[in-house]
Design a protein around this motif. Sequence first.
Motif, mmCIF file in Angstrom:
data_model
loop_
_atom_site.group_PDB
_atom_site.id
_atom_site.type_symbol
_atom_site.label_atom_id
_atom_site.label_comp_id
_atom_site.label_asym_id
_atom_site.label_seq_id
_atom_site.Cartn_x
_atom_site.Cartn_y
_atom_site.Cartn_z
ATOM 1 N N LEU A 139 0.818 -1.209 0.000
ATOM 2 C CA LEU A 139 0.000 0.000 0.000
ATOM 3 C C LEU A 139 0.857 1.266 0.000
ATOM 4 C CD1 LEU A 139 -2.935 -0.925 2.406
ATOM 5 C CD2 LEU A 139 -2.837 -1.078 -0.085
ATOM 6 N N ALA A 140 1.998 1.223 0.670
ATOM 7 C CA ALA A 140 2.900 2.379 0.641
ATOM 8 C C ALA A 140 3.394 2.633 -0.775
ATOM 9 C CB ALA A 140 4.072 2.159 1.595
ATOM 10 N N ALA A 141 3.738 1.561 -1.497
ATOM 11 C CA ALA A 141 4.192 1.714 -2.879
ATOM 12 C C ALA A 141 3.062 2.194 -3.782
ATOM 13 C CB ALA A 141 4.752 0.383 -3.390
ATOM 14 N N LEU A 142 1.877 1.613 -3.643
ATOM 15 C CA LEU A 142 0.742 2.025 -4.462
ATOM 16 C C LEU A 142 0.375 3.483 -4.206
ATOM 17 C CD1 LEU A 142 -1.638 -1.093 -4.267
ATOM 18 C CD2 LEU A 142 -0.158 -0.410 -6.163
ATOM 19 N N ARG A 143 0.479 3.904 -2.942
ATOM 20 C CA ARG A 143 0.175 5.294 -2.617
ATOM 21 C C ARG A 143 1.188 6.241 -3.258
ATOM 22 N NH1 ARG A 143 -3.824 8.658 -2.166
ATOM 23 N NH2 ARG A 143 -3.488 10.334 -0.667
ATOM 24 N N PHE A 144 2.437 5.837 -3.272
ATOM 25 C CA PHE A 144 3.456 6.649 -3.933
ATOM 26 C C PHE A 144 3.176 6.740 -5.432
ATOM 27 C CE2 PHE A 144 7.409 6.685 -6.417
ATOM 28 C CZ PHE A 144 7.869 7.952 -6.094
ATOM 29 N N TYR A 145 2.845 5.612 -6.081
ATOM 30 C CA TYR A 145 2.510 5.650 -7.503
ATOM 31 C C TYR A 145 1.312 6.573 -7.751
ATOM 32 C CZ TYR A 145 5.122 1.178 -7.596
ATOM 33 O OH TYR A 145 6.054 0.182 -7.451
ATOM 34 N N ALA A 146 0.343 6.539 -6.854
ATOM 35 C CA ALA A 146 -0.911 7.252 -7.062
ATOM 36 C C ALA A 146 -0.766 8.762 -6.925
ATOM 37 C CB ALA A 146 -1.981 6.742 -6.096
ATOM 38 N N VAL A 147 0.056 9.219 -5.981
ATOM 39 C CA VAL A 147 0.119 10.658 -5.712
ATOM 40 C C VAL A 147 1.430 11.294 -6.152
ATOM 41 C CG1 VAL A 147 -1.495 10.470 -3.800
ATOM 42 C CG2 VAL A 147 0.950 10.324 -3.337
ATOM 43 N N GLY A 148 2.509 10.491 -6.233
ATOM 44 C CA GLY A 148 3.775 11.021 -6.680
ATOM 45 C C GLY A 148 4.353 12.074 -5.769
ATOM 46 N N PHE B 108 -1.836 7.370 -12.000
ATOM 47 C CA PHE B 108 -0.573 7.325 -11.276
ATOM 48 C C PHE B 108 0.144 8.652 -11.478
ATOM 49 C CE2 PHE B 108 -1.710 2.991 -12.602
ATOM 50 C CZ PHE B 108 -1.927 2.451 -11.350
ATOM 51 N N ARG B 109 -0.164 9.579 -10.562
ATOM 52 C CA ARG B 109 0.315 10.958 -10.702
ATOM 53 C C ARG B 109 1.817 11.077 -10.551
ATOM 54 N NH1 ARG B 109 -3.447 13.890 -13.093
ATOM 55 N NH2 ARG B 109 -2.544 15.788 -12.226
ATOM 56 N N CYS B 110 2.488 10.061 -10.075
ATOM 57 C CA CYS B 110 3.939 10.116 -10.008
ATOM 58 C C CYS B 110 4.547 10.306 -11.393
ATOM 59 C CB CYS B 110 4.497 8.854 -9.353
ATOM 60 S SG CYS B 110 4.273 7.332 -10.304
ATOM 61 N N LEU C 86 0.060 -1.916 -13.796
ATOM 62 C CA LEU C 86 -1.056 -1.656 -12.886
ATOM 63 C C LEU C 86 -2.218 -0.987 -13.612
ATOM 64 C CD1 LEU C 86 0.930 -0.384 -9.762
ATOM 65 C CD2 LEU C 86 -0.042 -2.661 -10.145
ATOM 66 N N HIS C 87 -1.912 -0.165 -14.611
ATOM 67 C CA HIS C 87 -2.971 0.437 -15.427
ATOM 68 C C HIS C 87 -3.776 -0.656 -16.122
ATOM 69 C CE1 HIS C 87 -4.928 3.053 -18.413
ATOM 70 N NE2 HIS C 87 -4.554 2.157 -19.304
ATOM 71 N N ASN C 88 -3.103 -1.643 -16.676
ATOM 72 C CA ASN C 88 -3.811 -2.746 -17.324
ATOM 73 C C ASN C 88 -4.691 -3.496 -16.327
ATOM 74 O OD1 ASN C 88 -2.543 -2.068 -19.690
ATOM 75 N ND2 ASN C 88 -1.266 -3.895 -19.810
ATOM 76 N N ILE C 89 -4.163 -3.708 -15.135
ATOM 77 C CA ILE C 89 -4.954 -4.388 -14.100
ATOM 78 C C ILE C 89 -6.170 -3.550 -13.734
ATOM 79 C CG2 ILE C 89 -4.919 -5.158 -11.696
ATOM 80 C CD1 ILE C 89 -1.984 -5.895 -12.086
ATOM 81 N N ALA C 90 -5.985 -2.233 -13.640
ATOM 82 C CA ALA C 90 -7.100 -1.351 -13.295
ATOM 83 C C ALA C 90 -8.173 -1.365 -14.385
ATOM 84 C CB ALA C 90 -6.588 0.073 -13.091
ATOM 85 N N VAL C 91 -7.752 -1.314 -15.647
ATOM 86 C CA VAL C 91 -8.715 -1.325 -16.755
ATOM 87 C C VAL C 91 -9.477 -2.645 -16.773
ATOM 88 C CG1 VAL C 91 -8.959 -1.299 -19.268
ATOM 89 C CG2 VAL C 91 -7.428 0.336 -18.147
ATOM 90 N N SER C 92 -8.761 -3.752 -16.640
ATOM 91 C CA SER C 92 -9.431 -5.062 -16.668
ATOM 92 C C SER C 92 -10.361 -5.249 -15.474
ATOM 93 C CB SER C 92 -8.384 -6.181 -16.697
ATOM 94 O OG SER C 92 -7.599 -6.169 -15.515
#
Length: 351
Positions: free
Chosen positions: A82-91, A269-271, A296-302
């Motif tokens: 979750l720490a990594a995903l949060r970093f990808y999400a907000v940058g 992924f605003r980073c 992760l974008h592909n996973i989100a779309v699917s």
Amino acid sequence: MAAIQRIVVLNQRRRRPRSHLVYVRYYIRENFSPLATMSEDTIQKKFRLPRQQIQQLLDLISPDVSRQTRRNYPLSPEIQLLAALRFYAVGSFLEVVGDGYGLSKTLVWRCVRSVTNILLRHATDYIRMPSARHEVMEAHQSFHAIAGIPQIIGLVDGTLIPIANPSALNQAFICRKGFAAINVQVVVDHRGMFADVVAKWPGSAHDSFVWANSVVGEDAERDSGYPLRTYLLNPVTNRTTRAEENYNIAHIHTRNLVERSIGHWKMRFRCLHKSAGGLRLKPERCCAVAVVTAMLHNIAVSGGAALPEEEEEEEEEEEEEEGVHNPPQLRDALHAAGVQKRQQIIHNVFG
């Protein structure tokens, strides 16, 4: 004797608060589960993925990030992911990301590094070109339904990912827009998912150079931004007929899909977006983050994940024409074959 017993009692009293704090720290790291306390909407807003997809990623990385001992009270796999995903999400800055979980900048950096490295090993399972016959036929039919151009298997484009690492600020990384970046080439399929990602070249690299040195375009050379070949169609520069005008309109409508996909990728992924100030990692780490977030974008779309509410369109400038690397005779022959293929499509479909 009584004095010694009194000193022992005082020492025990002094140690109690620390022991209590250590226990609380251990309990939070080992047992706290943010996923269990958040709603589905909150999870998608914070991490850009549905709960089910995050749980699948957790199952994927847990064997590699779980610690065999409890020494130093290690973070749980869930907190690391979750720490990594949060970093990808907000940058945002690493210390800002860590504030939400009581983690230091160093711990957040370790989470991002570990999770990124593990997910990178699985990227090819989620990012791949259509290969089976039914996949190719589905791509042809779906792209044809957009604007009538036949036999399309994917859409290629390049985008700049800003970086903000001072050690990388040399002329190789300065892009045509004047900031440090890496030049990432993507191929998008009919679903708006990434079928191929090339993230290894500095921002000064020309799009056609990236294409010519990629696996999907290794046999191609350039005549402009991207070369015209029998397998790579670009617009007609000097239109002279109504059919050519119709073809260009269809080309624009079809190409919009790759531009939207890149925009959605950077929205999730605003980073990756310039509004985040650039990735504050080493260039090779930035390349890895680009590939992992595409996965992760592909996973989100699917998984049908919703897009963030605030949308900003990513504007891309057209590349200027540059020189060529192939011998003139070979280049002219390849270009002539591409012109013939494009003219056949224009005459048969748009004439």
